[in-house]
Design an enzyme around this catalytic site. Structure first.
Site, PDB file in Angstrom:
ATOM      1  N   LYS A 222       0.830  -1.221   0.000  1.00 13.04           N
ATOM      2  CA  LYS A 222       0.000   0.000   0.000  1.00 13.04           C
ATOM      3  C   LYS A 222       0.854   1.255   0.000  1.00 13.04           C
ATOM      4  O   LYS A 222       0.633   2.190  -0.774  1.00 13.04           O
ATOM      5  CB  LYS A 222      -0.938   0.017   1.209  1.00 13.04           C
ATOM      6  N   CYS A 276      -3.982  10.758   0.792  1.00 11.76           N
ATOM      7  CA  CYS A 276      -3.119   9.566   0.636  1.00 11.76           C
ATOM      8  C   CYS A 276      -1.718   9.912   0.148  1.00 11.76           C
ATOM      9  O   CYS A 276      -0.725   9.623   0.808  1.00 11.76           O
ATOM     10  CB  CYS A 276      -3.723   8.635  -0.407  1.00 11.76           C
ATOM     11  N   TYR A 339      -8.496  19.493  -3.532  1.00 13.80           N
ATOM     12  CA  TYR A 339      -7.196  18.953  -3.955  1.00 13.80           C
ATOM     13  C   TYR A 339      -7.288  18.239  -5.279  1.00 13.80           C
ATOM     14  O   TYR A 339      -6.274  17.916  -5.911  1.00 13.80           O
ATOM     15  CB  TYR A 339      -6.635  18.025  -2.866  1.00 13.80           C
ATOM     16  N   ARG A 347      -8.392  18.413   1.760  1.00 12.41           N
ATOM     17  CA  ARG A 347      -7.266  17.974   2.588  1.00 12.41           C
ATOM     18  C   ARG A 347      -5.932  18.079   1.848  1.00 12.41           C
ATOM     19  O   ARG A 347      -5.809  17.624   0.715  1.00 12.41           O
ATOM     20  CB  ARG A 347      -7.490  16.527   3.045  1.00 12.41           C
TER      21      ARG A 347
END
Ligand code: SAJ
Length: 445
Positions: A222, A276, A339, A347
């Protein structure tokens, strides 16, 4: 009960499930397992969200196709129940953990939410329960953080009294349920049998590959897949800087590069935001921070991508200088604060870095974003008297922007393009002075 007994309970959908953390990952996960036929208890620390969820109303902002309807259904049929009370977990056979795992100012994960969840879970952990962490974590976290906390707070022994695994989530805002069902998952188990039992569980909601692995592999996959994306974007941004310097068009270069087999040059742009990509590379780097391994590409990619909003300011200052204006007494319209295009998620938004930088240099800044509540005023009203417009997000609403109308109400017609929304020719044909990421020529009419 043994792990085989647990496998049987899962297969018969008699296993009682729990999801700790009902955010943009945990809530869809809880709903999907409830829809699949399990009874699910959702643990959420915020009582107001618990109340909303139990009344069948999703607290997740933004457009998430199918989530509101599914939540209403599974709460109405009482297959999903939210609570703040960890004692409700004492009869749960499988506990999924979906809490945030941010990094601090030094790019180190502190795991406050994860540690708190594990410390609250340990004392009520049922015998033979399976704990699966879905949050994105630094490789080694299961072994060095989760296992010790669970062992110490539960008094239980791994692979005898309880089982532990890591199944990293792979969701993207706007496609939460679709991603859950359609994207393959890596099932990391602290022993092979645990991974195999995890497959029996996830087979109920995932209609894609379920790849068995150990935990360190799952943690690495990941964080690596997102570090890979960050490096790819940084490479595209570095090529864009080269194109600006030598007077070429990076978009044409990228188009032709990607005609070469096995090439996939990503999109250069005004920066990399979200929940992420800016964080996960640091989780990967953190896994070897005390091992004397000197990593270069992954940190450098973060530095390049973080510098892009500042490069947009450089492009603006260059254009203002050409017009004889100064940033310190100019008014700048910023188009896009989310974003990502067509999202309301702000975020780690590159626009935040841009706006702060402009204001620090004395500019007056006006923001427009059709998806972000506080910035939804009329675009042309916002543009009145501005000296430049900066495109930071390629929202659909901007694709057919009337440049003539825009130019007619601006004080200085400068267009800075951070997302290749316009070609230089389009902007110049409407008498704008143009600067674009990766556009090394075509500055002004
Ligand atoms: N961006 C670029 N150039 C690109 C791609 C993205 O500048 O070529 C910027 C975007 O504008 C945005 C940021 O990077 O600011 C992140 O964009 P993203 O498309 O990666 O969207 P995310 O942050 O939602 O990424 C998630 C990730 N999924 C998970 O973590 C499970 C990522 O791994 C996926 O590749 C991405 O969704 C996706 O496209 O599905």
């Amino acid at each position: 009960m043994s792990l085989q007994d647990l496998r049987l309970k899962i297969k018969k959908k008699e296993a009682q499930l729990a999801v700790i953390g009902l955010g943009y990952v945990g809530l869809p996960v809880a709903c999907e397992f409830a829809k699949a036929g399990f009874l699910v208890i959702g643990i959420e620390k915020r009582a107001d969200r618990v109340e909303m969820i139990n009344s069948g109303v999703s607290p997740i902002e933004g457009d998430e196709p199918g989530l509101q309807e599914l939540l209403a259904e599974v709460t109405a049929t009482r297959r999903l129940k939210a609570t703040t009370d960890y004692r409700m977990l004492s009869n749960c056979d499988v506990i999924l953990i979906d809490v945030e795992t941010p990094v601090d100012g030094n790019n180190i994960p502190r795991y406050n939410a994860l540690k708190s969840a594990l410390e609250d879970l340990g004392p009520v952990l049922k015998d033979q329960a399976l704990v699966i962490i879905e949050s994105t974590i630094s490789p080694g976290t299961i072994e060095k953080v989760a296992l010790p906390i669970l062992t110490q707070t539960s008094g239980k022994e791994l692979n005898r009294d309880f089982y532990l695994g890591n199944c990293p989530e792979r969701v993207m805002p706007g496609k939460l349920l679709q991603n859950l069902n359609q994207i393959s998952r890596v099932l990391g188990g602290m022993n092979p049998e645990t991974a195999s039992v995890m497959a029996d569980l996830y087979r109920n909601v995932v209609r894609a590959d379920l790849d068995l692995a150990d935990c360190i592999t799952a943690e690495l996959v990941k964080t690596t897949e997102n570090a890979y994306r960050d490096v790819q974007i940084a490479f595209a941004n570095e090529v864009a800087m080269i194109c600006e310097a030598v007077g070429a068009d990076v978009w044409r270069v990228r188009e032709l590069v990607n005609k070469s087999p096995y090439r996939n040059m990503h999109l250069p742009g005004a920066g990399v935001g979200g929940h992420c990509i800016p964080k996960d590379p640091w989780l990967l780097v953190n896994s070897v921070k005390d091992m004397g391994l000197s990593l270069k590409i992954i940190p450098a990619a973060r530095q390049i991508n973080n510098s892009m909003p500042l490069h947009v300011i450089e492009l603006l200052e260059n254009a203002l200088q050409t017009s004889g204006s100064r940033l310190s007494n100019s008014c700048i319209l910023v188009l896009g604060y989310a974003y990502l295009e067509n999202s309301d998620d702000v975020r780690n938004s590159p626009s935040e870095v841009l706006v702060n930088g402009l204001r620090e240099k004395g500019a007056k800044v006006v923001i427009h974003d059709p998806y972000v509540r506080e910035y939804q005023d009329d675009l042309f009203e916002a543009a009145k008297g501005c000296d430049a417009v900066i495109v930071m997000v390629k929202h659909n609403e901007y694709l057919h922007l009337d440049l003539d109308q825009l130019r007619s109400i601006m004080r200085t017609p400068i267009l800075i393009d951070g997302r290749n929304l316009f070609t230089p020719e389009q902007a110049i044909s409407h008498q704008f002075q143009y600067r674009g990421i990766g556009q090394g020529n075509h500055h002004s009419a």
